[in-house]
Design an enzyme around this catalytic site. Structure first.
Site, mmCIF file in Angstrom:
data_model
loop_
_atom_site.group_PDB
_atom_site.id
_atom_site.type_symbol
_atom_site.label_atom_id
_atom_site.label_comp_id
_atom_site.label_asym_id
_atom_site.label_seq_id
_atom_site.Cartn_x
_atom_site.Cartn_y
_atom_site.Cartn_z
ATOM 1 C CE1 TYR A 157 38.447 24.665 -117.809
ATOM 2 C CE2 TYR A 157 40.995 25.215 -118.727
ATOM 3 C CZ TYR A 157 39.494 25.230 -118.976
ATOM 4 O OH TYR A 157 39.011 25.537 -120.146
ATOM 5 C CB SER A 203 42.512 30.448 -126.364
ATOM 6 O OG SER A 203 43.138 29.629 -125.576
ATOM 7 C CG LEU A 204 48.370 32.296 -126.161
ATOM 8 C CD1 LEU A 204 49.266 33.009 -124.918
ATOM 9 C CD2 LEU A 204 48.736 32.366 -127.660
ATOM 10 C CE LYS A 220 48.585 32.133 -120.963
ATOM 11 N NZ LYS A 220 47.549 32.391 -119.790
#
Ligand code: ZN
Length: 527
Positions: A32, A78-79, A114
């Site tokens: 992805y 988002s990051l 994370k």
């Protein structure tokens, strides 16, 4: 070029929906990320082909129709991702130049794990939890308030909170709870803890969520009526004081500090007890965060430095059966080598014959009932545990028309392999006449936790088992070894790989172990 960009957009968007809305990923995180990076690079090179609805310009996926929608008071961002130390260095350089800081001016940052779970925004008004929403597409999420109220880590009331407080964090499941859930015969078997957490939180019946062992880590905030602190680390400490579990950000003053935290967490990743997929770096000073601001979907003051992917797809070349000490036939997947979580994996467990067939011992479907066959493309999952697992199978790439036939005889000795009612395991009936069982039993007998005989390891056990002159076929023969050697003509000390000293040492360490504590004896005998 326009066609390539359109095709990439379509594939990334489909993967977003599968991952964020349906909790059923269709490709590995690494695949992805690679597609999304290619798309971003092409869009950057061809600004005329950019589009506002490209998946590079959006976050997550639109909320499912099953839930009421919640418009976030402040967007859930988002990051930006980084995959190399060079990209992290680049990020810091860009921020310094944006802020007009000299290369040697101090810039405090935080570094925190994370968590690989599901983002959740909790809204408190006058200290009471009034709403919980998933991220959705960042602007609009799903209302899961009733479900969030069942999570013990989420306080219902916070006495000293600002009038309006939105706490943001990650819902996740520990490895232990995930394994117990999958073993408990829940209506669905999940591929990994993230899917289990997401599937459990996004239940229409909060009663089901309540029975699922979900946890919550706070890492940030949305709308607030009064600042929590003037630094990121101070604000997270304030959330901890309010009763939230936090990701305990560590304060860093240099690139080397950040990379040291990353390396430390990457190394300890398998023993944390929950899945993390990288380390998040944030500017500590909140006034600097304000000055840096946001791009379309990501803040300029934060970066996710990802770990190598823990899920990968590869070809299952064949299924082999190993026979254990108790005669259990264990299926092992021999795989085309693939890198999973930074480690090359060639073998993975397939648990037992039911798991291969696609159901559990009660007949409940696993992987929606998809079976696994030799030659299939399979998803390999490795996290927490040292042993990689085969999690899923890609039916669209299947070429083998035949189901896998689990053997009903022992591949080592040919004895009948029997499965007792209620047992998920098939066992060789050959007992100690089965060489595989005899060797495994001897290996167990001499292992560290049992007799712990120096100089008699797994390799020597196997060699003595097959030795025509000085055999060890059962544990008692270990203690007659020295006497049998002395009585024979072909002495051990004259053999290849042995000498006077090593033979003497072996006989002495056996002699020393002639009496061992009862607990070890019981363990050694496996009773
Ligand atoms: Zn056997």
């Amino acid at each position: 070029m326009a066609a390539r960009i359109a095709s990439l957009r379509e594939r990334v968007a489909a993967a977003d929906v599968a991952y964020h809305r349906d909790d059923a990923p269709v490709m590995s995180d690494a695949d992805y990320d690679a597609l999304k990076r290619e798309l971003a690079a092409l869009e950057a090179a061809h600004p005329d082909l950019a589009a506002a609805d490209s998946p590079t310009q959006t976050v997550g996926a639109a909320p499912s129709e099953r839930f009421a929608k919640v418009r976030h008071a402040q967007r859930m961002m988002s990051l930006e991702n980084a995959f190399t130390p060079e990209a992290v260095a680049d990020f810091i350089t860009r921020m310094r130049s944006f802020l007009g800081l000299a290369p040697d001016a101090p810039l405090a940052m935080t570094a925190e794990p994370k968590i690989d779970g599901l983002s959740l925004s909790l809204r408190y008004e006058q200290g009471r939890l009034v709403q919980a929403a998933t991220r959705g597409d960042g602007t609009t999420g799903e209302n899961v308030t009733a479900n969030a109220r069942t999570i013990a880590d989420i306080p219902a009331v916070i006495p000293d909170a600002p009038d309006v407080l939105e706490v943001r964090g990650e819902v996740y499941m520990t490895h232990e709870d995930f394994a117990a859930l999958n073993d408990s015969g829940a209506d669905r078997v999940f591929a990994n803890p993230r899917n289990a957490a997401a599937g459990s939180l996004r239940q229409l019946d909060p009663g089901i969520t309540a029975r699922r062992p979900l946890r919550f880590f706070a890492y940030g905030w949305g709308q607030i009526s009064a600042p929590l602190a003037d630094t990121q680390s101070g604000a997270i400490a304030r959330l901890a004081a309010m009763g939230f579990a936090t990701t305990s950000p560590r304060l860093c003053s240099s690139l080397a500090d950040l990379l040291a935290v990353w390396a430390d967490l990457e190394q300890r990743r398998a023993t944390l007890g929950f899945d993390i997929d990288g380390v998040v770096y944030k500017v500590d000073d909140l006034s600097l965060q304000d000055r840096l601001g946001f791009r379309s979907t990501t803040p300029r003051w934060a970066l996710a430095h990802k770990f190598p992917a823990e899920i990968a797809w590869t070809r299952l070349e064949r299924i082999e059966i190993q026979v254990g000490r108790t005669g259990a036939l264990s299926p092992v997947a021999r795989l085309a080598p693939v890198t999973v979580g930074g480690v090359v994996v060639q073998n993975a467990t397939l648990h037992n014959e039911d798991y291969i067939a696609g159901h559990d011992s009660r007949g409940q479907p696993i992987r929606d009932g998809r079976d696994i066959r030799e030659g299939d493309w399979v998803q390999v999952y490795r996290a927490g545990d040292v042993i990689p697992k085969v999690a899923d199978v890609d039916l669209s790439r299947r070429t083998n028309p035949d189901h896998y036939e689990f053997p009903t005889t022992c591949p080592e000795c040919g004895s009948e392999a029997i499965r007792e009612p209620g047992d998920s395991v098939r066992r060789c009936s050959g007992g100690l006449g089965c060489p595989a069982q005899a060797i495994e039993r001897l290996r167990h007998f001499v292992s560290r936790a049992a007799f712990d005989i120096e100089g008699l390891g797994a390799k020597q056990v196997e060699a003595f088992y097959a030795d025509p002159v000085l055999p060890i076929r059962e544990p008692a023969e270990i203690f007659t070894l020295a006497a049998r050697d002395a009585a024979g003509l072909a002495r051990l000390k004259n053999r290849d790989g042995w000498g006077e000293r090593s033979a003497e040492n072996l006989f002495r360490s056996i002699e020393e172990r002639r009496s061992i504590p009862l607990a070890r004896l019981i363990f050694a005998l496996g009773i």
